[in-house]
Design an enzyme around this catalytic site. Structure first.
Site, PDB file in Angstrom:
ATOM      1  N   VAL A  26       9.332 -14.921   9.858  1.00  0.00           N
ATOM      2  CA  VAL A  26       9.445 -16.520  10.050  1.00  0.00           C
ATOM      3  C   VAL A  26       8.206 -16.729   8.517  1.00  0.00           C
ATOM      4  O   VAL A  26       8.691 -17.443   7.129  1.00  0.00           O
ATOM      5  CB  VAL A  26       9.260 -17.965  10.951  1.00  0.00           C
ATOM      6  CG1 VAL A  26       8.766 -18.425   9.813  1.00  0.00           C
ATOM      7  CG2 VAL A  26      10.152 -17.280  11.324  1.00  0.00           C
ATOM      8  N   GLN A  27       6.627 -16.196   8.893  1.00  0.00           N
ATOM      9  CA  GLN A  27       6.390 -16.047   7.687  1.00  0.00           C
ATOM     10  C   GLN A  27       6.873 -15.114   6.655  1.00  0.00           C
ATOM     11  O   GLN A  27       5.839 -15.392   5.289  1.00  0.00           O
ATOM     12  CB  GLN A  27       4.516 -15.457   7.539  1.00  0.00           C
ATOM     13  CG  GLN A  27       3.886 -15.902   9.801  1.00  0.00           C
ATOM     14  CD  GLN A  27       3.198 -14.912  10.017  1.00  0.00           C
ATOM     15  OE1 GLN A  27       2.120 -14.925   9.945  1.00  0.00           O
ATOM     16  NE2 GLN A  27       3.512 -14.405  11.109  1.00  0.00           N
ATOM     17  N   ARG A  28       7.095 -14.329   6.672  1.00  0.00           N
ATOM     18  CA  ARG A  28       7.864 -13.273   5.352  1.00  0.00           C
ATOM     19  C   ARG A  28       9.450 -13.874   4.653  1.00  0.00           C
ATOM     20  O   ARG A  28       9.581 -13.960   3.318  1.00  0.00           O
ATOM     21  CB  ARG A  28       7.898 -11.791   5.393  1.00  0.00           C
ATOM     22  CG  ARG A  28       6.972 -11.077   5.404  1.00  0.00           C
ATOM     23  CD  ARG A  28       6.679 -10.056   6.349  1.00  0.00           C
ATOM     24  NE  ARG A  28       8.613  -9.235   5.853  1.00  0.00           N
ATOM     25  CZ  ARG A  28       9.084  -7.711   6.349  1.00  0.00           C
ATOM     26  NH1 ARG A  28       7.991  -7.462   7.117  1.00  0.00           N
ATOM     27  NH2 ARG A  28       9.679  -7.854   6.178  1.00  0.00           N
ATOM     28  N   GLU A  48       0.839  -1.270  -0.090  1.00  0.00           N
ATOM     29  CA  GLU A  48      -0.125  -0.093   0.240  1.00  0.00           C
ATOM     30  C   GLU A  48       0.777   1.398  -0.044  1.00  0.00           C
ATOM     31  O   GLU A  48       0.139   2.450  -0.924  1.00  0.00           O
ATOM     32  CB  GLU A  48      -0.840   0.333   0.811  1.00  0.00           C
ATOM     33  CG  GLU A  48      -2.146   0.395   1.016  1.00  0.00           C
ATOM     34  CD  GLU A  48      -2.411   1.897   1.028  1.00  0.00           C
ATOM     35  OE1 GLU A  48      -3.644   1.389   0.301  1.00  0.00           O
ATOM     36  OE2 GLU A  48      -2.761   2.356   1.849  1.00  0.00           O
ATOM     37  N   ARG A  77      -3.557 -27.791  27.127  1.00  0.00           N
ATOM     38  CA  ARG A  77      -2.660 -26.304  27.102  1.00  0.00           C
ATOM     39  C   ARG A  77      -3.260 -25.506  26.339  1.00  0.00           C
ATOM     40  O   ARG A  77      -4.159 -25.975  26.183  1.00  0.00           O
ATOM     41  CB  ARG A  77      -1.132 -26.184  27.178  1.00  0.00           C
ATOM     42  CG  ARG A  77      -0.425 -26.229  28.500  1.00  0.00           C
ATOM     43  CD  ARG A  77       1.106 -26.057  27.719  1.00  0.00           C
ATOM     44  NE  ARG A  77       1.638 -25.623  29.311  1.00  0.00           N
ATOM     45  CZ  ARG A  77       2.906 -26.138  28.752  1.00  0.00           C
ATOM     46  NH1 ARG A  77       3.393 -26.651  28.183  1.00  0.00           N
ATOM     47  NH2 ARG A  77       3.833 -26.425  30.206  1.00  0.00           N
ATOM     48  N   THR A 114       2.496  -8.646  -1.630  1.00  0.00           N
ATOM     49  CA  THR A 114       2.434  -8.527   0.868  1.00  0.00           C
ATOM     50  C   THR A 114       1.600  -9.221   0.868  1.00  0.00           C
ATOM     51  O   THR A 114       0.728 -10.474   0.351  1.00  0.00           O
ATOM     52  CB  THR A 114       1.721  -7.166   1.188  1.00  0.00           C
ATOM     53  OG1 THR A 114       1.541  -7.813   2.973  1.00  0.00           O
ATOM     54  CG2 THR A 114       0.193  -7.131   0.336  1.00  0.00           C
ATOM     55  N   ILE A 115       2.494 -10.454   1.282  1.00  0.00           N
ATOM     56  CA  ILE A 115       2.223 -10.884   2.824  1.00  0.00           C
ATOM     57  C   ILE A 115       0.617 -11.213   3.243  1.00  0.00           C
ATOM     58  O   ILE A 115      -0.397 -12.311   3.591  1.00  0.00           O
ATOM     59  CB  ILE A 115       2.754 -11.854   3.822  1.00  0.00           C
ATOM     60  CG1 ILE A 115       3.208 -11.061   4.816  1.00  0.00           C
ATOM     61  CG2 ILE A 115       4.030 -12.543   2.859  1.00  0.00           C
ATOM     62  CD1 ILE A 115       3.694 -11.822   6.129  1.00  0.00           C
ATOM     63  N   ASP A 116       0.516  -9.369   4.326  1.00  0.00           N
ATOM     64  CA  ASP A 116      -0.792  -9.895   4.376  1.00  0.00           C
ATOM     65  C   ASP A 116      -2.143  -9.640   3.819  1.00  0.00           C
ATOM     66  O   ASP A 116      -3.282  -9.159   4.322  1.00  0.00           O
ATOM     67  CB  ASP A 116      -0.919  -8.189   5.011  1.00  0.00           C
ATOM     68  CG  ASP A 116      -0.070  -8.173   6.414  1.00  0.00           C
ATOM     69  OD1 ASP A 116       0.467  -9.169   6.217  1.00  0.00           O
ATOM     70  OD2 ASP A 116       0.342  -7.252   6.718  1.00  0.00           O
TER      71      ASP A 116
HETATM   72  O1  F6P Z   1       3.197  -4.939   6.005  1.00  0.00           O
HETATM   73  C1  F6P Z   1       3.563  -6.088   5.956  1.00  0.00           C
HETATM   74  C2  F6P Z   1       4.571  -7.198   6.832  1.00  0.00           C
HETATM   75  O2  F6P Z   1       4.585  -7.544   6.975  1.00  0.00           O
HETATM   76  C3  F6P Z   1       2.501  -6.444   8.167  1.00  0.00           C
HETATM   77  O3  F6P Z   1       2.532  -7.531   8.232  1.00  0.00           O
HETATM   78  C4  F6P Z   1       3.668  -6.965   9.749  1.00  0.00           C
HETATM   79  O4  F6P Z   1       3.464  -5.702  11.163  1.00  0.00           O
HETATM   80  C5  F6P Z   1       5.100  -5.896   8.563  1.00  0.00           C
HETATM   81  O5  F6P Z   1       5.278  -5.521   7.849  1.00  0.00           O
HETATM   82  C6  F6P Z   1       6.074  -5.458  10.037  1.00  0.00           C
HETATM   83  O6  F6P Z   1       7.227  -5.096   9.003  1.00  0.00           O
HETATM   84  P1  F6P Z   1       8.717  -4.416  10.056  1.00  0.00           P
HETATM   85  O7  F6P Z   1       9.799  -6.235   8.712  1.00  0.00           O
HETATM   86  O8  F6P Z   1       8.926  -3.460   9.145  1.00  0.00           O
HETATM   87  O9  F6P Z   1       8.832  -5.482  10.564  1.00  0.00           O
END
Ligand code: F6P
Length: 343
Positions: free
Chosen positions: A274-276, A103, A163, A126-128
């Site tokens: 880890v998700q990215r 964005e 848990r 974006t992963i989001d």
């Molecule tokens: O916009 C993608 C994103 O992965 C968000 O989910 C997360 O809040 C942000 O980037 C984290 O950004 P940075 O790598 O700057 O901590």
């Protein structure tokens, strides 16, 4: 043509697939020169770049991250920035720049286009998965894979110890990852930014589930999830150098409240970057490749000020205005589906 390309904002799996596809079609089909600017817009401002060739891009398809590097810097951060960006592009003979970003980066691309600093074609990433006007962004599917695998693994340790496990996933303004991974992983409750939560209700639901003989629960929390007004005190968020809130930590608060209110032993897993990181899954490689090919085609069709997008399963172009300004939230029907499985 001489075509620039840059990656801005947070990285995500599939960026190299886009760059590779642009370079492949630009060199082989259009006989273009492709200039890769390093570290987002910064590469234009500091004239930091290299010519990209098919040869140089070999082996990059399965690699995570971006071979070009990325930052959140942009021309409008300093007074002379826009003029400098315009001068550099003119001097270098850049005909158009393909901007791959989320964005923030795409909003800046629209400004650059409107101010006629250079010609722009945008590629959403974006992963989001929160960019409007495109059904899916690459990187999202890989992130959901990672989050789902984590939830699957947490089930067995949660059950062994009876848990509650609170899993925090990314999702700054939207809960796409949380909802998809929550459905795929069989979560007990999912908390997303789109719907404020009441911690008392969360605790009651878990209590009811355990009273009914079920044990062990998985609560998936998007990092941007927020409590209903006046129900839970959150610490003031830290702000990074670009004015972005540093998220992460909501799961700790949710977990300690659950433990306090129910007495159930509760543990936290924050999946974070880890998700990215790491290799994109096949879906993201294919989507990135399709968008890259479409982006270089859009440059040659002079579709400037537009973004390539996935709509009804096909790749198309949309005006950048349609892509920025509003975020794509979780669709009500998917959220309703997810809710059928909440405790
Ligand atoms: O916009 C993608 C994103 O992965 C968000 O989910 C997360 O809040 C942000 O980037 C984290 O950004 P940075 O790598 O700057 O901590």
């Amino acid at each position: 043509m001489k075509v620039g390309i840059l990656t801005g904002g947070g990285d995500c799996p599939g960026l190299n697939a886009v760059i590779r596809a642009v370079v492949r079609k630009a060199e082989k089909h259009y006989e273009d020169t492709v200039i890769g600017f390093f570290d987002g817009w910064k590469g234009i401002l500091e004239e930091s770049y290299e010519e990209l060739t098919i040869e140089k891009m070999r082996g990059t398809l399965p690699r995570g991250g971006t071979v070009l590097g990325t930052t959140r810097d942009h021309p409008y951060m300093s007074e002379g920035g826009p003029q400098l960006a315009k001068e550099v592009c003119k001097r270098m003979g850049i005909d158009a720049v393909i901007v791959i970003g989320g964005e923030g980066t795409l909003s800046c691309a629209l400004e650059v286009h409107n101010d006629e600093l250079t010609k722009i074609v945008g590629v959403p990433k974006t992963i989001d998965n929160d960019i409007a006007a495109t059904e899916m962004t690459f990187g999202f599917s890989t992130a959901v894979d990672i989050a789902t695998e984590a939830i699957d693994r947490l089930h067995t340790t949660a059950e062994s110890h009876d848990r509650v496990m609170v899993v925090e996933v990314m999702g700054r303004h939207v809960g796409h990852i949380a909802t998809w991974a929550g459905i795929a992983g069989g979560a007990t409750i999912v908390l997303v930014p789109e719907e404020k939560f009441n911690i008392e209700n969360v605790a009651d639901s878990l209590q009811r589930r355990h009273d009914a003989g079920r044990y062990a629960s998985i609560v998936v929390v998007a990092e941007g999830a927020l409590p209903e007004e006046g129900t839970l005190e959150l610490p003031a968020p830290e702000i990074d150098q670009y004015g972005h809130q540093k998220l992460g930590g909501i799961s700790q608060i949710v977990a300690s409240e659950i433990e306090k209110r129910t007495g159930f032993e509760t543990r936290v897993t924050v999946l974070g970057h880890v998700q990215r990181g790491g290799t994109p899954n096949p879906y993201d490689r294919v989507l990135g490749t399709r968008l890259g090919i479409a982006a270089i085609d859009a440059v040659h069709e002079e579709e400037f000020g537009k973004m390539v997008a996935l709509q009804n399963g096909s790749i198309t172009t949309v005006p950048l205005e349609e892509a920025v300004g509003t975020l794509k939230t979780v669709s009500p029907d998917l959220w309703a589906t997810a809710k059928n499985f909440f405790a």
